[in-house]
Design a protein around this motif. Structure first.
Motif, PDB file in Angstrom:
ATOM      1  N   LEU A  76      -3.677   3.011  -9.675  1.00  0.00           N
ATOM      2  CA  LEU A  76      -5.025   3.505  -9.400  1.00  0.00           C
ATOM      3  C   LEU A  76      -5.784   2.608  -8.421  1.00  0.00           C
ATOM      4  CD1 LEU A  76      -7.261   5.559  -9.962  1.00  0.00           C
ATOM      5  CD2 LEU A  76      -7.949   4.149 -11.932  1.00  0.00           C
TER       6      LEU A  76
ATOM      7  N   ASP B 219       3.207   1.155  -3.718  1.00  0.00           N
ATOM      8  CA  ASP B 219       2.479   1.147  -4.986  1.00  0.00           C
ATOM      9  C   ASP B 219       1.353   2.176  -5.050  1.00  0.00           C
ATOM     10  OD1 ASP B 219       4.050  -1.051  -5.837  1.00  0.00           O
ATOM     11  OD2 ASP B 219       2.742  -2.431  -4.745  1.00  0.00           O
ATOM     12  N   ARG B 220       1.533   3.323  -4.404  1.00  0.00           N
ATOM     13  CA  ARG B 220       0.470   4.330  -4.373  1.00  0.00           C
ATOM     14  C   ARG B 220       0.172   4.922  -5.747  1.00  0.00           C
ATOM     15  NH1 ARG B 220      -2.585   3.248  -0.691  1.00  0.00           N
ATOM     16  NH2 ARG B 220      -3.659   5.226  -0.993  1.00  0.00           N
ATOM     17  N   ASN B 221       1.067   4.769  -6.693  1.00  0.00           N
ATOM     18  CA  ASN B 221       0.839   5.326  -8.037  1.00  0.00           C
ATOM     19  C   ASN B 221      -0.117   4.470  -8.861  1.00  0.00           C
ATOM     20  OD1 ASN B 221       2.914   3.332  -8.031  1.00  0.00           O
ATOM     21  ND2 ASN B 221       3.465   3.923 -10.115  1.00  0.00           N
TER      22      ASN B 221
ATOM     23  N   THR C 294      -6.931   0.731  -1.119  1.00  0.00           N
ATOM     24  CA  THR C 294      -6.098   0.604   0.078  1.00  0.00           C
ATOM     25  C   THR C 294      -5.850   1.992   0.663  1.00  0.00           C
ATOM     26  OG1 THR C 294      -3.913   0.863  -0.969  1.00  0.00           O
ATOM     27  CG2 THR C 294      -4.907  -1.337  -1.022  1.00  0.00           C
ATOM     28  N   ARG C 295      -5.414   2.007   1.909  1.00  0.00           N
ATOM     29  CA  ARG C 295      -5.115   3.271   2.575  1.00  0.00           C
ATOM     30  C   ARG C 295      -3.606   3.449   2.701  1.00  0.00           C
ATOM     31  NH1 ARG C 295      -6.103   3.734   7.706  1.00  0.00           N
ATOM     32  NH2 ARG C 295      -6.090   1.488   8.084  1.00  0.00           N
ATOM     33  N   ALA C 296      -3.160   4.687   2.569  1.00  0.00           N
ATOM     34  CA  ALA C 296      -1.751   4.969   2.836  1.00  0.00           C
ATOM     35  C   ALA C 296      -1.493   4.752   4.327  1.00  0.00           C
ATOM     36  CB  ALA C 296      -1.418   6.406   2.450  1.00  0.00           C
TER      37      ALA C 296
ATOM     38  N   VAL D 208      -4.661   0.621  -6.192  1.00  0.00           N
ATOM     39  CA  VAL D 208      -4.080   0.726  -4.845  1.00  0.00           C
ATOM     40  C   VAL D 208      -4.563   2.006  -4.168  1.00  0.00           C
ATOM     41  CG1 VAL D 208      -1.920   0.953  -3.546  1.00  0.00           C
ATOM     42  CG2 VAL D 208      -2.080  -0.662  -5.466  1.00  0.00           C
ATOM     43  N   LYS D 209      -4.626   3.118  -4.911  1.00  0.00           N
ATOM     44  CA  LYS D 209      -5.118   4.376  -4.355  1.00  0.00           C
ATOM     45  C   LYS D 209      -6.567   4.257  -3.893  1.00  0.00           C
ATOM     46  CE  LYS D 209      -2.230   7.587  -7.018  1.00  0.00           C
ATOM     47  NZ  LYS D 209      -2.230   8.667  -8.040  1.00  0.00           N
ATOM     48  N   ILE D 210      -7.374   3.556  -4.677  1.00  0.00           N
ATOM     49  CA  ILE D 210      -8.810   3.487  -4.386  1.00  0.00           C
ATOM     50  C   ILE D 210      -9.129   2.474  -3.300  1.00  0.00           C
ATOM     51  CG2 ILE D 210     -11.056   2.819  -5.369  1.00  0.00           C
ATOM     52  CD1 ILE D 210     -10.198   4.074  -7.973  1.00  0.00           C
TER      53      ILE D 210
ATOM     54  N   PRO E  79       0.801  -1.234   0.000  1.00  0.00           N
ATOM     55  CA  PRO E  79       0.000   0.000   0.000  1.00  0.00           C
ATOM     56  C   PRO E  79       0.827   1.275   0.000  1.00  0.00           C
ATOM     57  CG  PRO E  79      -0.897  -1.585   1.557  1.00  0.00           C
ATOM     58  CD  PRO E  79       0.426  -2.124   1.113  1.00  0.00           C
TER      59      PRO E  79
END
Length: 411
Positions: A391, A387-389, A397-399, A393-395, A384
């Protein structure tokens, strides 16, 4: 046969997170774990019995507790600020280690703890959360008054499913956060909220049956909101119960098709009655039950995880698949354009299309299972933070929260 692990809680302060201090929260979390026994006295622990000492100055992820209990050898788990958050040992060493752990850091004889293997969270090998359809990094976070608001947000965000419908994911979180706070302040329990949502589900169905679509939609949307709140309240206050779980999930499964049936009957008294209602209702039930059977068959025969976390496309499909909230959007649209009959037709069509998609995914999964013998969730192959870049993963999972931005625990 697995030995009983004794658990001793030390430390803690008066700071409450969602109404619970660190000691109370650990006690509630431990109650749901098998083969453990909470104790307050070292004299009650047999010399050769496994012992886990937990520091109540920290907020523990439940997965961390489960992993610590599953370990067999002595060790020390350190927090990000280099403090011992948990120690696994044997009963015969309890008094000796306890005398070390209760001392302030500047007075602690570190050489005694240095004899035990040193662990960090990364060495506990914690995987994704199948029950919440998500992958969040595990945590142990310092409980202080300065950190209280951040920790409450972290716990609340962590109580959400990663893969769910678009209404639950994007519309409800902020109002649900404040409503959950209200419930905690008023002392309301999750079962109180679930029972209220059950009443609203019944009243919404009655309103639909008699053609009072606007009133029914208002109560229906309120019900779906409370259905979000009760689960979040249960998780952040560690007050889940078997009765509440059965009531909540049973209600979720039973009421949606009955709403659509009632909506169809209610159309008879409007300016837009619908023909072939019997056929439409049978198609709706076919689509509803068929979709559930596809999901169940996938998890029962092909993989130990939910169909919607197999591939990224499946997770995106879950945002809009024919579940209650997306279908409620369609019914609301039909009411807005003053064509409630169109709303029902859209719901039936969407059920059939969604079930066809799920059946296709079930067949695709079966083919890969036949070839490879094992399916993997895409959540198992991502990080998480790293791999925040991506899409998906962004939607979904949470940072992870940065522990370095938190105030260190005060002993």
């Amino acid at each position: 046969m697995q030995k009983t692990t004794y658990i001793l809680i030390i430390g803690g302060n008066r700071t409450t997170i969602w109404g619970l201090d660190g000691h109370e929260r650990l006690e509630r979390m431990i109650q749901s774990i098998k083969n453990v026994k909470l104790t307050e006295k070292t004299d009650d622990i047999p010399d050769n019995a496994p012992l886990l000492i937990l520091n109540a100055h920290y907020l523990f992820d439940s997965r961390v507790l489960t992993a610590l209990i599953a370990l067999k050898d002595p060790m020390v788990l350190y927090s990000h600020d280099n403090q011992p958050a948990a120690v696994r040992t044997f009963g015969g060493q309890a008094s000796h280690l306890l005398g070390v752990l209760v001392k302030p850091k500047n007075q602690r004889p570190e050489h005694i703890l240095s004899g035990l293997p040193r662990y960090t969270l990364s060495e506990l090998n914690i995987d994704f959360q199948q029950n919440l359809k998500k992958k969040d990094p595990p945590y142990i976070l310092p409980i202080t008054e300065d950190n209280r608001k951040r920790l409450e947000k972290e716990l609340f965000s962590g109580s959400y499913k990663g893969v769910t419908d678009l209404v639950t994911k994007w519309l409800w979180p902020l109002p649900a956060f404040w409503c959950t706070h209200l419930c905690v302040r008023k002392g309301w329990k999750p079962n109180h909220v679930t029972l209220l949502s059950a009443v609203l589900a019944l009243l919404a169905g009655i309103a639909f049956w008699y053609g009072f679509f606007a009133i029914g939609l208002i109560m229906g949307w309120m019900m779906t909101f409370l259905d979000t709140v009760d689960g979040k309240l249960a998780r952040v206050t560690v007050t889940s119960s078997k009765f509440g779980d059965v009531l909540d999930h049973g209600l979720d499964i039973i009421h949606p098709p009955l709403w659509y049936l009632a909506w169809g009957i209610g159309l008879a008294g409007t300016l837009t009655p619908i023909g072939n209602l019997d056929l439409l209702i049978w198609l709706m039930f076919f689509g509803y039950i068929g979709g559930r059977l596809c999901e169940g068959a996938f998890q029962l025969w092909l993989a130990p995880f939910d169909m919607f976390i197999w591939r990224k496309a499946d997770s995106f499909n879950r945002l809009i698949t024919a579940r209650r909230n997306p279908n409620l959007i369609l019914l609301t649209y039909g009411w807005i354009i003053e064509r409630p009959d169109v709303g029902l037709l859209l719901v039936v069509a969407w059920h059939l299309l969604s079930t066809a998609i799920l059946l296709g995914r079930l067949i695709a999964g079966w083919r890969i299972w036949r070839q490879q013998g094992k399916l993997r969730s895409w959540l198992q192959d991502i990080d998480p933070a790293r791999d925040r870049n991506i899409l998906a993963v962004k939607i979904f999972t949470r940072a992870p929260i940065d522990p370095k931005r938190l105030q260190p625990a005060k002993f």
